[in-house]
Design an enzyme around this catalytic site. Structure first.
Site, PDB file in Angstrom:
ATOM      1  N   ASN A 217       0.832  -1.204   0.000  1.00 11.81           N
ATOM      2  CA  ASN A 217       0.000   0.000   0.000  1.00 11.81           C
ATOM      3  C   ASN A 217       0.867   1.255   0.000  1.00 11.81           C
ATOM      4  O   ASN A 217       2.101   1.193  -0.101  1.00 11.81           O
ATOM      5  CB  ASN A 217      -0.974  -0.017   1.188  1.00 11.81           C
ATOM      6  CG  ASN A 217      -0.257   0.000   2.528  1.00 11.81           C
ATOM      7  OD1 ASN A 217       0.913   0.373   2.640  1.00 11.81           O
ATOM      8  ND2 ASN A 217      -0.958  -0.400   3.580  1.00 11.81           N
ATOM      9  N   THR A 240      -3.389  -0.895  -8.396  1.00 14.25           N
ATOM     10  CA  THR A 240      -3.387  -1.726  -9.593  1.00 14.25           C
ATOM     11  C   THR A 240      -4.347  -1.169 -10.635  1.00 14.25           C
ATOM     12  O   THR A 240      -5.262  -0.399 -10.320  1.00 14.25           O
ATOM     13  CB  THR A 240      -3.756  -3.172  -9.229  1.00 14.25           C
ATOM     14  OG1 THR A 240      -3.507  -4.020 -10.358  1.00 14.25           O
ATOM     15  CG2 THR A 240      -5.206  -3.288  -8.803  1.00 14.25           C
ATOM     16  N   GLN A 262     -10.322  -6.649 -11.865  1.00 15.95           N
ATOM     17  CA  GLN A 262      -9.231  -5.791 -11.406  1.00 15.95           C
ATOM     18  C   GLN A 262      -9.707  -4.822 -10.342  1.00 15.95           C
ATOM     19  O   GLN A 262      -8.985  -4.515  -9.389  1.00 15.95           O
ATOM     20  CB  GLN A 262      -8.621  -5.043 -12.593  1.00 15.95           C
ATOM     21  CG  GLN A 262      -7.168  -4.671 -12.410  1.00 15.95           C
ATOM     22  CD  GLN A 262      -6.283  -5.889 -12.210  1.00 15.95           C
ATOM     23  OE1 GLN A 262      -6.574  -6.977 -12.689  1.00 15.95           O
ATOM     24  NE2 GLN A 262      -5.190  -5.718 -11.484  1.00 15.95           N
ATOM     25  N   HIS A 265      -9.500  -5.655  -6.477  1.00 13.98           N
ATOM     26  CA  HIS A 265      -8.300  -5.534  -5.657  1.00 13.98           C
ATOM     27  C   HIS A 265      -8.413  -4.456  -4.587  1.00 13.98           C
ATOM     28  O   HIS A 265      -7.969  -4.642  -3.456  1.00 13.98           O
ATOM     29  CB  HIS A 265      -7.088  -5.215  -6.541  1.00 13.98           C
ATOM     30  CG  HIS A 265      -6.414  -6.410  -7.118  1.00 13.98           C
ATOM     31  ND1 HIS A 265      -5.642  -7.262  -6.380  1.00 13.98           N
ATOM     32  CD2 HIS A 265      -6.383  -6.883  -8.395  1.00 13.98           C
ATOM     33  CE1 HIS A 265      -5.171  -8.221  -7.159  1.00 13.98           C
ATOM     34  NE2 HIS A 265      -5.608  -8.019  -8.380  1.00 13.98           N
ATOM     35  N   GLU A 331      -0.537  -0.942 -16.303  1.00 23.63           N
ATOM     36  CA  GLU A 331       0.094  -2.090 -15.646  1.00 23.63           C
ATOM     37  C   GLU A 331      -0.291  -3.375 -16.378  1.00 23.63           C
ATOM     38  O   GLU A 331       0.558  -4.191 -16.727  1.00 23.63           O
ATOM     39  CB  GLU A 331      -0.372  -2.147 -14.192  1.00 23.63           C
ATOM     40  CG  GLU A 331       0.166  -3.344 -13.413  1.00 23.63           C
ATOM     41  CD  GLU A 331      -0.504  -3.485 -12.060  1.00 23.63           C
ATOM     42  OE1 GLU A 331       0.037  -4.242 -11.225  1.00 23.63           O
ATOM     43  OE2 GLU A 331      -1.560  -2.875 -11.826  1.00 23.63           O
ATOM     44  N   HIS A 332      -1.580  -3.559 -16.596  1.00 25.07           N
ATOM     45  CA  HIS A 332      -2.106  -4.689 -17.365  1.00 25.07           C
ATOM     46  C   HIS A 332      -2.870  -4.128 -18.556  1.00 25.07           C
ATOM     47  O   HIS A 332      -3.737  -3.259 -18.379  1.00 25.07           O
ATOM     48  CB  HIS A 332      -3.083  -5.529 -16.548  1.00 25.07           C
ATOM     49  CG  HIS A 332      -2.584  -5.944 -15.205  1.00 25.07           C
ATOM     50  ND1 HIS A 332      -2.836  -5.210 -14.060  1.00 25.07           N
ATOM     51  CD2 HIS A 332      -1.854  -7.013 -14.819  1.00 25.07           C
ATOM     52  CE1 HIS A 332      -2.299  -5.820 -13.021  1.00 25.07           C
ATOM     53  NE2 HIS A 332      -1.684  -6.909 -13.445  1.00 25.07           N
ATOM     54  N   ASP A 365      -2.242 -13.174 -13.261  1.00 23.95           N
ATOM     55  CA  ASP A 365      -2.092 -13.009 -11.814  1.00 23.95           C
ATOM     56  C   ASP A 365      -1.619 -14.288 -11.142  1.00 23.95           C
ATOM     57  O   ASP A 365      -0.976 -14.242 -10.088  1.00 23.95           O
ATOM     58  CB  ASP A 365      -3.418 -12.576 -11.187  1.00 23.95           C
ATOM     59  CG  ASP A 365      -3.702 -11.101 -11.365  1.00 23.95           C
ATOM     60  OD1 ASP A 365      -2.774 -10.352 -11.722  1.00 23.95           O
ATOM     61  OD2 ASP A 365      -4.851 -10.691 -11.142  1.00 23.95           O
ATOM     62  N   HIS A 424      44.327  12.012 -14.227  1.00 21.96           N
ATOM     63  CA  HIS A 424      43.847  10.839 -14.947  1.00 21.96           C
ATOM     64  C   HIS A 424      44.870  10.432 -16.010  1.00 21.96           C
ATOM     65  O   HIS A 424      45.199   9.250 -16.160  1.00 21.96           O
ATOM     66  CB  HIS A 424      42.501  11.125 -15.631  1.00 21.96           C
ATOM     67  CG  HIS A 424      41.323  11.068 -14.712  1.00 21.96           C
ATOM     68  ND1 HIS A 424      41.195  11.889 -13.620  1.00 21.96           N
ATOM     69  CD2 HIS A 424      40.205  10.287 -14.743  1.00 21.96           C
ATOM     70  CE1 HIS A 424      40.050  11.618 -13.007  1.00 21.96           C
ATOM     71  NE2 HIS A 424      39.430  10.641 -13.671  1.00 21.96           N
TER      72      HIS A 424
END
Length: 433
Positions: A217, A240, A262, A265, A331-332, A365, A424
């Site tokens: 969360n 999500t 979805q 969730h 996301e999906h 999932d 260098h």
């Protein structure tokens, strides 16, 4: 529920404007940092005692030792419902199969005779994997986090997941069974920001880790942000989300079910339909109330679908639809169109793409073999989901002999002086005879 945005019959806005127009959950991590910071600092300073007091305050569980005993892991697996164990074993098998092909091999490049650069892929030594347990105990997340870490060769794996008051202060038994099935013996009954602090600073029997992965969360995400640098993190995961790109060939029953699944969730979960078909949009809207009423978490789903993070976007054609879903960077992302695979191959921005009517997000999932820990909030424009690569670091080995160094010394000298870094150049010159 599911407000409409009509982008038809007008030039499609640019990416920046589209991003502002499209539904998306607002996740204000900054707003909880003031709450999370003292929690993390308390764990840093007082260790296990702070964890005990914080867990009692937030979870209502008072446990002197938050380490889960091996006996509890063994008991969870032994008493696991046979059907659930079989499902977990199948999920593990498929995820292992996909992720085994993500292994990286060392590569040595001969730049010049006597001069090589080798890229070694080395796993992080120790990881902390977070498994949520709030609205739903995500035992599938154990599989998605542990399997790629094991394939990468991580030698030390710890899991943290919230305690459950109705389970004697132990975590969810399904989560414990999944850990035991995968051979994870180090599990801690601690959740929220305090779990990330335990991983970052160490507390009780938990030693600090190098990397933390897993969703959580807003408080978990804020703790990951605070401790980033001290530890590596996979991402700052937000609520999500799913986007469905569909035309008139899509089955509205499927589309409605996928949006609802979805939204189940979290009240902040996003569900967006992008379609060329007003008839499909109407049919989905007509189906949603009945499907929502028939499911267990109807209040949660109704809130998610009615929020500003969810909606239906109408577009003129699939080219416009692709532009919209690329701007959204879901996301999906489901593709439910004619020639769905060809359309899916044109997608640039998505955490994972689900092709055609028989590849719903819920398959990914659990048991597609893909990973379900994916970038949210538009981060798919620049980030990937969890994989074996998450747990590996590329280390270059530079191996030049004397002649190979001498051959390139004049170029190093020129570049070093161009940057006004003469020491260098001197570090090379001193080696020349």
């Amino acid at each position: 529920m599911l407000a409409r945005i009509d982008l038809r019959d007008a030039p499609l806005p640019g990416v920046r404007e589209l991003t502002g127009l499209l539904p998306r959950a607002a996740t204000d991590i900054e707003s909880v940092l003031a709450t999370v910071r003292p929690v993390c600092e308390d764990v840093r300073l007082r260790g296990a005692q702070a964890v005990r007091e914080i867990t009692l305050r937030f979870d209502g569980v008072d446990a002197e030792d938050f380490a889960v005993p091996q006996s509890a892991l063994d008991e969870a697996l032994a008493s696991c419902d046979p059907a659930l164990r079989e499902a977990l074993e199948e999920a593990v098998s498929r995820v292992r199969k996909v992720h085994a092909d993500q292994r990286r091999t060392d590569v040595t490049t001969q730049v010049v005779p006597g001069g090589t650069v080798t890229e070694r892929w080395v796993p992080v030594r120790r990881v902390g994997l977070y498994v949520p347990g709030g609205l739903a105990p995500l035992l599938s997340s154990v599989v998605m986090n542990v399997v790629p870490a094991q394939i990468a060769g991580v030698e030390s794996i710890a899991v943290a997941t919230p305690p459950q008051r109705d389970n004697g202060g132990l975590p969810d038994p399904g989560v414990l069974a999944a850990c035991a099935l995968l051979g994870v013996t180090e599990v801690y009954a601690v959740g929220g920001a305090q779990a990330i602090a335990v991983f970052g600073y160490g507390a009780g029997s938990c030693e600090p880790v190098d990397l933390v992965t897993g969703p959580g969360n807003v408080y978990v995400t804020a703790a990951k942000r605070l401790l980033r640098g001290l530890i590596g993190i996979d991402s700052e995961a937000g609520p999500t989300e799913v986007a469905v790109l569909a035309d008139d060939t899509a089955d509205p029953v499927h589309v409605a079910a996928d949006l609802i699944s979805q939204a189940e969730h979290d009240p902040l979960a996003g569900a967006v339909l992008v379609t060329t078909s007003e008839e499909l949009a109407d049919a989905v809207l007509a189906l949603v109330p009945e499907q929502v009423a028939a499911t267990k978490h109807s209040d949660r789903i109704t809130t998610a679908l009615g929020g500003s993070q969810s909606g239906i976007v109408l577009v003129d054609d699939l080219d416009a639809g692709l532009a919209v879903v690329d701007a959204y960077a879901a996301e999906h992302l489901e593709i439910q169109t004619r020639d769905a695979r060809a359309v899916a191959m044109r997608v640039r921005n998505a955490g994972a793409v689900f092709v055609g009517p028989w590849s719903p997000v819920s398959l990914g999932d659990y048991a597609a073999g893909s990973n379900h820990v994916l970038p949210t909030g538009g981060c798919a424009r620049h980030s990937s989901g969890l994989s074996v690569q998450t747990f590996l670091r590329g280390i270059h080995l530079i191996d030049y002999d004397e002649a190979a160094l001498a051959d390139v010394a004049r170029h190093v000298d020129v570049l070093a002086h161009a940057e006004d870094l003469p020491a260098h150049a001197a570090a090379v010159a001193v080696r020349q005879k």
